[in-house]
Design an enzyme around this catalytic site. Structure first.
Site, mmCIF file in Angstrom:
data_model
loop_
_atom_site.group_PDB
_atom_site.id
_atom_site.type_symbol
_atom_site.label_atom_id
_atom_site.label_comp_id
_atom_site.label_asym_id
_atom_site.label_seq_id
_atom_site.Cartn_x
_atom_site.Cartn_y
_atom_site.Cartn_z
ATOM 1 N N ASP A 1 -8.799 3.669 -2.568
ATOM 2 C CA ASP A 1 -9.676 4.133 -1.481
ATOM 3 C C ASP A 1 -10.968 4.725 -2.020
ATOM 4 O O ASP A 1 -11.136 5.951 -2.127
ATOM 5 C CB ASP A 1 -8.938 5.161 -0.624
ATOM 6 C CG ASP A 1 -7.762 4.548 0.120
ATOM 7 O OD1 ASP A 1 -7.726 3.315 0.247
ATOM 8 O OD2 ASP A 1 -6.879 5.295 0.560
ATOM 9 N N GLU B 1 2.535 4.774 -4.242
ATOM 10 C CA GLU B 1 2.462 5.619 -5.452
ATOM 11 C C GLU B 1 3.787 6.336 -5.772
ATOM 12 O O GLU B 1 4.013 6.573 -6.973
ATOM 13 C CB GLU B 1 1.325 6.646 -5.306
ATOM 14 C CG GLU B 1 -0.057 6.062 -5.387
ATOM 15 C CD GLU B 1 -0.404 5.182 -4.195
ATOM 16 O OE1 GLU B 1 -1.083 4.171 -4.374
ATOM 17 O OE2 GLU B 1 0.044 5.497 -3.075
ATOM 18 N N ASP C 1 0.858 -1.185 0.000
ATOM 19 C CA ASP C 1 0.000 0.000 0.000
ATOM 20 C C ASP C 1 0.898 1.240 0.000
ATOM 21 O O ASP C 1 2.125 1.143 0.203
ATOM 22 C CB ASP C 1 -0.887 -0.038 1.245
ATOM 23 C CG ASP C 1 -2.071 0.905 1.171
ATOM 24 O OD1 ASP C 1 -2.385 1.407 0.068
ATOM 25 O OD2 ASP C 1 -2.700 1.143 2.216
#
Length: 799
Positions: free
Chosen positions: A483, A408, A405
């Protein structure tokens, strides 16, 4: 044909006239008198790469996206020079390159235009960063449609849209919000019933404009790097998608349990809370294979540690969960806490593995543990080190999967939410700034994680999931859509996102069922689970700060609906496993938007909601509250309503009645759908019978079933079972031929064949040309027969 007009636009720079060309093997180099070189490489007869440089030479040819194990080759290649243009011809397509300005047109062999340059390649010097902003514009015909680009929260057909590719932590994103977590710069064009594809392999921030700024112009550009793109010719979308998926690579088979139902929340802790959740699944008889531990399982959010107050003996807990059929999946983020007492940090510091700013200091940013440094996963030595860190989690403690997670990469408390542009990366020996490495950072983290989990899970198969990804990430990891929000609009978005990811090479994808942010109503959760069980990755996940989101957080009716649909998923596991096998073998997407399923039918070109799950099951979610039916488009052919077994003729939009505990599901006539008995987790039951739901059709249909040991690597040594059923239906006859491949012997010995829609009363049954006795009254009443799995031909005759 492109006309030769003066090219002036926004002060950009353009290639001038071509002065020479050379042919070297499968590549042709064209040189202009203003130092532009175009390299055209024929990889296959229907796959051509176009690579431009404006500096007179090419930089090192390196890509993280391309699968280097794939073989390429063509049947025919010729180049000819005419007065005004050069022509390259393969056995599938013809490419014409204008001498005056290097603009290109691509035709099929019948002379139909597939794609042609408008301004073609042009560029603008970037005085702020150096290098070029590279641009490409193509002419677009009226009626042309565009699909793909991976994870986009917008309608299926991208015509009229302008989209941005820059991996971004986009919490609670909205419809049409750009950019999102993943970067897949690949799109499919469809015009005059012919499909082609473009893959713009450039890891800088990229943009695509599908006739948004100018009505008949499609363009794509990047803030740096090369104009480097691949052209794929169909003419079928399935050809384009299969070739793209082959080029960027396919995963290995996941363990079958990874295709089961997964439960997650931010966060399940301490241990007794985890045990309560898993026990409740078993008590309510809702199947579940995986339980996830979010960041709170760690000691102060330090990766590869455990909070011993919450989880005093993780190895024991993981083993006990395993005894009850639950596989434990844990989260690992890229941020490593700045802490001199923390062994992972100390080792990375000593070995100089963290990303640095341009002036030398380590990149520092705040994430969950506070101030962190970040490994440079573009350095192969760092990836190898990272892979080795999974020994304790996987080999010693017994964790079965890892969830990456925040990669990015996400950074808190800074306006751009990520690394500064001046951060430096190794980029596998091609040093660069973060501007180039940003979009592939998450993929390289997932790659390192995959190699670590695979090393220590062996001889079992690894399971990895990532939030951020670039084209080609599917070789290493599954993914989810980030999300999202507990809203009806997001249910609509999730449906399209997973379809789009599927035709963009990343098949193993799902959404957070019920929505991550905010609280779903029971009805919204029920409708989402009804969709989610038809997604390749199936997981409920929520942020937890708004209350619980387990199935029992709602009323009894929602619990019953959840059980019904999760049961259905577990029954369909052999079908899902088979379509996953076809994905990795043939590049066939597991979910097919209607336009992919039948591009010749113009009615499919703007459909968003309906999709084909595998090859033979049509699904259409209910996307509005209080709906007991909906209008949907049923594609051409004959289909059976899964719930009623009534038959409908497709090729039209129709109203379909449904119930709260149903969504419209149809099965293609002629299909043979394999089913397992319902299990609470994969491998719980041994069974002696495989159910085959046979849907009668007058005509022919092929169905396949792939099986193996459900984990491990024996399937790569030929120990698998691949069954091909060929059904032929006539007015008063049904014939099923079975062909078997592979060395794996399944545990069951019989097939229970449910005969659905049979239009005649069976009077004779022959198996391998021998008549067998049977109870005709029982067969007419129950509509099924049980046969030995070793048969070759089943023949039913009726009156």
């Amino acid at each position: 044909m492109i006309t030769n007009t003066a090219l002036e636009y926004k002060g950009d720079l353009y290639p001038s006239n071509i002065v020479s060309y050379t042919l070297e093997g499968d590549s042709v180099y064209f040189n202009t008198d203003n130092n532009v070189i175009l390299k055209v490489t024929v990889l296959r007869d229907s796959l051509i790469r176009f690579r431009f440089t404006t500096k007179g030479y090419f930089s090192n040819d390196f890509s993280y996206a391309i699968d280097k194990t794939q073989l390429h080759g063509y049947n025919f290649l010729s180049i000819t020079e005419e007065a005004d243009y050069y022509q390259i011809v393969t056995s599938k397509i013809k490419c014409v390159i204008q001498k005056a300005d290097m603009r290109k047109s691509i035709y099929d062999l019948a002379g139909n235009v597939l794609l042609e340059d408008e301004l073609g390649f042009h560029w603008e010097e970037s005085f702020e960063f150096g290098g070029n902003i590279v641009k490409m514009s193509k002419s677009s015909k009226d009626g042309e449609c565009f699909y793909g680009l991976g994870d986009k929260a917008t309608q299926m057909n991208l015509k009229g849209k302008r989209l941005e590719n820059f991996a971004t932590d986009q919490y609670a994103y909205q419809k049409d919000q750009e950019p999102l977590y993943k970067v897949v710069p690949f799109y499919i064009g469809l015009q005059n019933k012919q499909a082609y594809g473009i893959f713009f392999d450039n890891t800088f921030r990229t943009f695509f404009d599908f006739c948004h700024e100018r009505r008949n112009v499609t363009s794509f550009w990047a803030e740096g790097g090369e104009m480097n793109y691949y052209f794929f010719y169909g003419p079928q979308m399935q050809d384009v998608v299969a070739t793209y998926t082959d080029l960027t690579g396919k995963p290995e088979l996941p363990p079958l349990w990874a295709l089961g139902y997964h439960q997650c929340k931010w966060s399940y802790f301490p241990e007794h809370n985890v045990k309560e959740v898993t026990a409740k699944f078993r008590a309510l008889k809702i199947p579940c294979d995986a339980i996830y531990l979010d960041i709170d399982y760690m000691d102060g959010f330090r990766c590869f540690t455990w909070n011993k107050e919450y989880f005093p003996d993780p190895k024991r807990m993981v083993a006990e969960l395993g005894q009850d059929g639950f596989k434990t999946v844990v989260i690992i983020d890229p941020g490593i806490k700045v802490d001199k007492e923390y062994s992972i940090y100390k080792e990375a510091l000593e070995k100089d593995y963290f990303c640095k700013r341009a002036d030398g200091p380590y990149m520092k940013g705040k994430v969950w543990p506070g101030e962190c440094n970040f490994p440079d996963y573009t350095n192969p030595e760092v990836r190898e080190w990272w892979a080795g860190l999974f020994k304790e989690l996987v080999a010693d403690i017994g964790v079965k999967g890892v969830w990456n997670d925040m990669n990015e990469p996400a950074v808190m408390e800074v306006p751009n939410k990520t690394f500064p542009n001046d951060v430096r990366h190794d980029y596998d020996g091609n040093p660069c700034s973060h501007r180039k490495a940003h979009n592939i950072y998450g993929t390289q983290m997932a790659r390192a994680t995959y190699h670590g989990v695979k090393r220590f899970a062996y001889p079992k198969r690894p399971f990895v999931i990532t939030r951020s990804a670039y084209a080609g990430a599917q070789r290493y990891t599954s993914s989810w859509t980030g999300d999202n929000v507990a809203s009806w609009e997001h249910l609509w978005i999730a449906n399209i996102q997973v379809q789009r990811m599927s035709i963009s090479g990343m098949g193993f994808t799902g959404s957070d069922i019920g929505g991550f942010a905010e609280q779903p109503t029971g009805e919204l959760y029920a409708r989402w689970i009804q969709l989610g069980v038809f997604h390749p990755f199936c997981r409920t996940h929520s942020s937890g700060d708004h209350g619980d989101q387990e199935p029992w957080a709602f009323d009894e009716e929602v619990i019953d609906i959840t059980r019904k649909f999760v049961n259905l998923r577990y029954q369909l596991l052999p079908y899902l496993y088979t379509i996953f096998y076809q994905y990795i073998e043939e590049g066939i997407p597991m979910l097919k938007p209607l336009v992919y399923f039948d591009q010749a039918d113009i009615q499919t070109h703007y459909r968003n909601d309906e999709f084909v799950f595998g090859n033979q099951i049509l699904v259409c979610p209910i996307l509005e509250p209080n709906a007991l039916g909906r209008r949907m488009y049923v594609p051409k052919g004959e289909w059976y309503n899964y719930w009623t077994n009534s038959r409908v003729k497709g090729g039209k939009e129709m109203w379909v009645d449904t119930h709260y505990d149903e969504i419209p599901v149809f099965v293609k006539a002629g299909a043979i759908i394999p089913k397992y008995p319902v299990q609470q987790y994969v491998g719980e039951l041994e069974f002696d019978e495989l159910t085959l739901d046979l849907y009668y059709k007058e005509g022919k249909e092929k169905s396949v079933v792939y099986e193996d040991a459900q984990d491990g690597y024996d399937y790569k040594k030929g120990r698998y079972s691949f069954l091909t059923f060929r059904l032929t239906g006539k007015t008063k006859e049904l014939n099923v031929q079975l062909h078997k491949e592979g060395k794996y012997d399944t545990a069951y010995s019989k097939y229970k064949i449910n005969l659905i829609g049979l239009p005649f009363k069976v009077t004779t049954i022959e198996i391998d040309n021998e008549k067998i006795t049977f109870d005709s009254a029982a067969l007419e009443k129950n509509s099924y027969l049980v046969v030995n799995k070793e048969f070759n031909i089943l023949h039913l005759v009726g009156e």
